[in-house]
Scaffold this active site. Structure first.
Site, PDB file in Angstrom:
ATOM      1  N   SER A   3     -67.574-117.624  49.547  1.00  0.00           N
ATOM      2  CA  SER A   3     -69.016-117.827  49.273  1.00  0.00           C
ATOM      3  C   SER A   3     -69.931-117.181  50.007  1.00  0.00           C
ATOM      4  CB  SER A   3     -69.204-119.371  49.383  1.00  0.00           C
ATOM      5  OG  SER A   3     -68.294-120.132  48.604  1.00  0.00           O
TER       6      SER A   3
ATOM      7  N   HIS B 203     -84.451-114.093  51.332  1.00  0.00           N
ATOM      8  CA  HIS B 203     -85.280-112.719  51.224  1.00  0.00           C
ATOM      9  C   HIS B 203     -86.884-113.430  51.183  1.00  0.00           C
ATOM     10  CE1 HIS B 203     -81.957-110.506  49.878  1.00  0.00           C
ATOM     11  NE2 HIS B 203     -81.640-111.328  49.162  1.00  0.00           N
TER      12      HIS B 203
ATOM     13  N   CYS C  89     -67.864-122.046  46.460  1.00  0.00           N
ATOM     14  CA  CYS C  89     -66.481-122.352  45.652  1.00  0.00           C
ATOM     15  C   CYS C  89     -66.023-123.724  45.982  1.00  0.00           C
ATOM     16  CB  CYS C  89     -65.745-121.275  45.874  1.00  0.00           C
ATOM     17  SG  CYS C  89     -66.143-119.636  45.520  1.00  0.00           S
TER      18      CYS C  89
END
Length: 253
Positions: free
Chosen positions: A103, A108, A131
């Site tokens: 994963s 950002h 996951c």
């Protein structure tokens, strides 16, 4: 999360959380606007963002495999963590790269300002893809508390399927009615919140907007009592308009 399901074989469910916040500030002069952007850029540089994502990874019981970070010019930063579900019992040194099938977590930042309205906006996007049994929903209170959040939008999607011990397909391994169920009540009381959910597609969306505005919290290098009452009202109006449009996702005014 309650009692875990007994599964047959590997759980290939993928759980994706997209967490977006907006912080709005009033900065009157071009110098104040640039100073605010520089302040935000320093406060939320790649080093601090890395710490936030590392803490998040620990909270969901995953292990950090690799970290990639970058600060940008003139502003902004990005961080990506490659993570694995649970502790790595067999990973030694460089052999951790063998777990690339797991994963990731990314963040950002987008600080910017609007010269006409004297408003500056700081946006943060965080994406968590996991996951198996790990779900990132339990980290929402931590994420909200890590930023000054005026508007928050969240999307949660579960894809793939697994099987129970009898071979029956399961397209969801944990009950979800609303993202709001994973946010503390004290936090929800501070926001107006709206859900748009598509249960048949295991798709959940929640957006939140701060109810009360304390003007002093939105002024950069300015004391609220230095401003005439009429100016205060105009600033409050501009702030609320900006927040409503971001919350609504369209231009209104």
């Amino acid at each position: 999360m309650g009692q875990k399901l007994k599964l047959y074989g590997f759980n290939n469910l993928t759980k994706a959380l997209s967490f977006n916040i907006y912080d709005v500030c009033y900065a009157k002069t071009p110098r104040e606007q640039k100073d605010y952007i520089a302040y935000i850029d320093e406060q939320y540089n790649s080093e601090r963002l890395t710490q936030i994502l590392t803490d998040l990874t620990e909270m969901i019981g995953a292990t950090v495999l690799n970290i990639s970070s970058q600060d940008y010019e003139p502003q902004g930063a990005s961080v990506t963590l490659l993570i694995a579900e649970g502790p790595l019992e067999h990973a030694k040194g460089e052999t951790q790269v063998a777990h690339l099938d797991k994963s990731h977590v990314t963040v950002h930042t987008y600080p910017e300002y609007h010269p006409d309205t004297c408003l500056a906006t700081f946006r943060v996007d965080i994406d968590v893809a996991t996951c198996g049994e790990i779900t990132p929903l339990s980290t929402l209170d931590y994420l909200i508390g890590s930023f000054d959040s005026d508007i928050i939008t969240m999307d949660y999607r579960v894809r793939g399927f697994t099987r129970d011990v009898n071979g029956k397909k399961l397209f969801m391994d944990h009950p979800v009615t609303s993202i709001q169920d994973y946010i503390a009540k004290d936090t929800l009381l501070r926001y107006d919140a709206v859900d748009i959910n598509v249960y048949e597609a295991n798709l959940f969306h929640t957006k939140m907007m701060l109810k009360e505005i304390d003007l002093q919290n939105y002024l950069f290098n300015t004391d609220v009592y230095e401003l005439p009452p009429r100016v205060r009202l105009d600033i409050m109006d501009n702030l609320r308009r900006e927040m409503i449009e971001i919350f609504s996702g369209r231009s209104i005014y």
